[in-house]
Design a protein around this motif. Sequence first.
Motif, mmCIF file in Angstrom:
data_model
loop_
_atom_site.group_PDB
_atom_site.id
_atom_site.type_symbol
_atom_site.label_atom_id
_atom_site.label_comp_id
_atom_site.label_asym_id
_atom_site.label_seq_id
_atom_site.Cartn_x
_atom_site.Cartn_y
_atom_site.Cartn_z
ATOM 1 N N LYS A 23 -20.805 97.920 34.095
ATOM 2 C CA LYS A 23 -22.158 98.334 34.446
ATOM 3 C C LYS A 23 -22.143 99.807 34.821
ATOM 4 C CE LYS A 23 -23.697 93.879 36.117
ATOM 5 N NZ LYS A 23 -24.225 93.112 37.238
ATOM 6 N N ALA A 24 -23.209 100.492 34.464
ATOM 7 C CA ALA A 24 -23.367 101.881 34.887
ATOM 8 C C ALA A 24 -23.717 101.866 36.366
ATOM 9 C CB ALA A 24 -24.457 102.561 34.075
ATOM 10 N N LEU A 25 -22.944 102.592 37.147
ATOM 11 C CA LEU A 25 -23.154 102.602 38.594
ATOM 12 C C LEU A 25 -24.350 103.472 38.965
ATOM 13 C CD1 LEU A 25 -19.452 102.996 39.767
ATOM 14 C CD2 LEU A 25 -20.789 100.892 39.535
ATOM 15 N N ASP A 39 -26.771 108.046 36.500
ATOM 16 C CA ASP A 39 -26.942 109.288 35.759
ATOM 17 C C ASP A 39 -26.179 109.220 34.431
ATOM 18 O OD1 ASP A 39 -24.271 109.707 36.463
ATOM 19 O OD2 ASP A 39 -24.699 111.379 37.805
ATOM 20 N N LEU A 40 -26.284 110.270 33.622
ATOM 21 C CA LEU A 40 -25.647 110.279 32.306
ATOM 22 C C LEU A 40 -24.137 110.073 32.422
ATOM 23 C CD1 LEU A 40 -25.700 110.640 29.237
ATOM 24 C CD2 LEU A 40 -25.669 113.125 29.603
ATOM 25 N N ALA A 46 -19.406 104.002 31.777
ATOM 26 C CA ALA A 46 -19.516 102.563 31.559
ATOM 27 C C ALA A 46 -19.289 102.161 30.102
ATOM 28 C CB ALA A 46 -20.889 102.071 32.023
ATOM 29 N N CYS A 47 -19.631 103.032 29.148
ATOM 30 C CA CYS A 47 -19.582 102.594 27.752
ATOM 31 C C CYS A 47 -18.643 103.360 26.835
ATOM 32 C CB CYS A 47 -20.982 102.569 27.156
ATOM 33 S SG CYS A 47 -21.766 104.171 26.982
ATOM 34 N N MET A 48 -18.386 104.621 27.098
ATOM 35 C CA MET A 48 -17.611 105.422 26.148
ATOM 36 C C MET A 48 -16.176 104.945 25.919
ATOM 37 S SD MET A 48 -19.637 107.501 24.703
ATOM 38 C CE MET A 48 -18.447 108.496 23.833
ATOM 39 N N PRO A 49 -15.425 104.538 26.945
ATOM 40 C CA PRO A 49 -14.064 104.072 26.656
ATOM 41 C C PRO A 49 -14.038 102.895 25.675
ATOM 42 C CG PRO A 49 -14.283 104.526 28.989
ATOM 43 C CD PRO A 49 -15.674 104.604 28.387
ATOM 44 N N GLY A 111 -31.064 107.287 25.409
ATOM 45 C CA GLY A 111 -30.606 106.939 24.066
ATOM 46 C C GLY A 111 -29.309 106.170 24.100
ATOM 47 N N LEU A 112 -28.358 106.625 24.923
ATOM 48 C CA LEU A 112 -27.075 105.943 25.029
ATOM 49 C C LEU A 112 -27.231 104.559 25.642
ATOM 50 C CD1 LEU A 112 -24.064 106.107 24.525
ATOM 51 C CD2 LEU A 112 -23.818 107.321 26.712
ATOM 52 N N MET A 113 -28.059 104.442 26.677
ATOM 53 C CA MET A 113 -28.290 103.121 27.277
ATOM 54 C C MET A 113 -28.933 102.182 26.270
ATOM 55 S SD MET A 113 -29.417 103.681 31.272
ATOM 56 C CE MET A 113 -30.925 104.563 30.903
ATOM 57 N N GLY A 114 -29.889 102.688 25.516
ATOM 58 C CA GLY A 114 -30.571 101.847 24.538
ATOM 59 C C GLY A 114 -29.678 101.387 23.404
ATOM 60 N N MET A 115 -28.786 102.238 22.972
ATOM 61 C CA MET A 115 -27.905 101.892 21.859
ATOM 62 C C MET A 115 -26.726 101.028 22.297
ATOM 63 S SD MET A 115 -28.974 103.221 18.947
ATOM 64 C CE MET A 115 -27.534 103.500 17.917
ATOM 65 N N ALA A 116 -26.171 101.314 23.482
ATOM 66 C CA ALA A 116 -24.981 100.571 23.925
ATOM 67 C C ALA A 116 -25.366 99.220 24.487
ATOM 68 C CB ALA A 116 -24.202 101.380 24.959
#
Length: 116
Positions: A23-25, A39-40, A46-49, A111-116
């Motif tokens: 989860k994004a903190l 934040d970004l 949360a998702c890039m790794p 955009g990143l939240m929506g795609m991931a």
Amino acid sequence: MTDQTKHKNLVSALVAAQSEMGKALKDSNNPHFKSKYADLASVMDACMPALTKHGIAVMQPAFDDETGRYIKTIFAHGESGETAECRVPLIVSKNDMQGYGSASTYARRYGLMGMA
């Protein structure tokens, strides 16, 4: 060819990546609304790794066309070359670099939240 068939490899990689994402903190404060938000940097953490591990590159270039300014979030699968994308409009509140930078950061995060 259906969209699902067209993006078979990308979708499989994204499913695997999502199973590993955390989860994004919500570690940033919004004093105006007296609330916390992710934040970004938190969204990326949360998702890039997981995306990278499963061969998904993320690109977020800025564009300006007849519809206006926007950030395009693109997921590209390294092996197959398959891509998926979304556009988030840039709503610039101040007509200076601070306003543009703020709008770009918001658009990249959403955009990143929506795609991931």
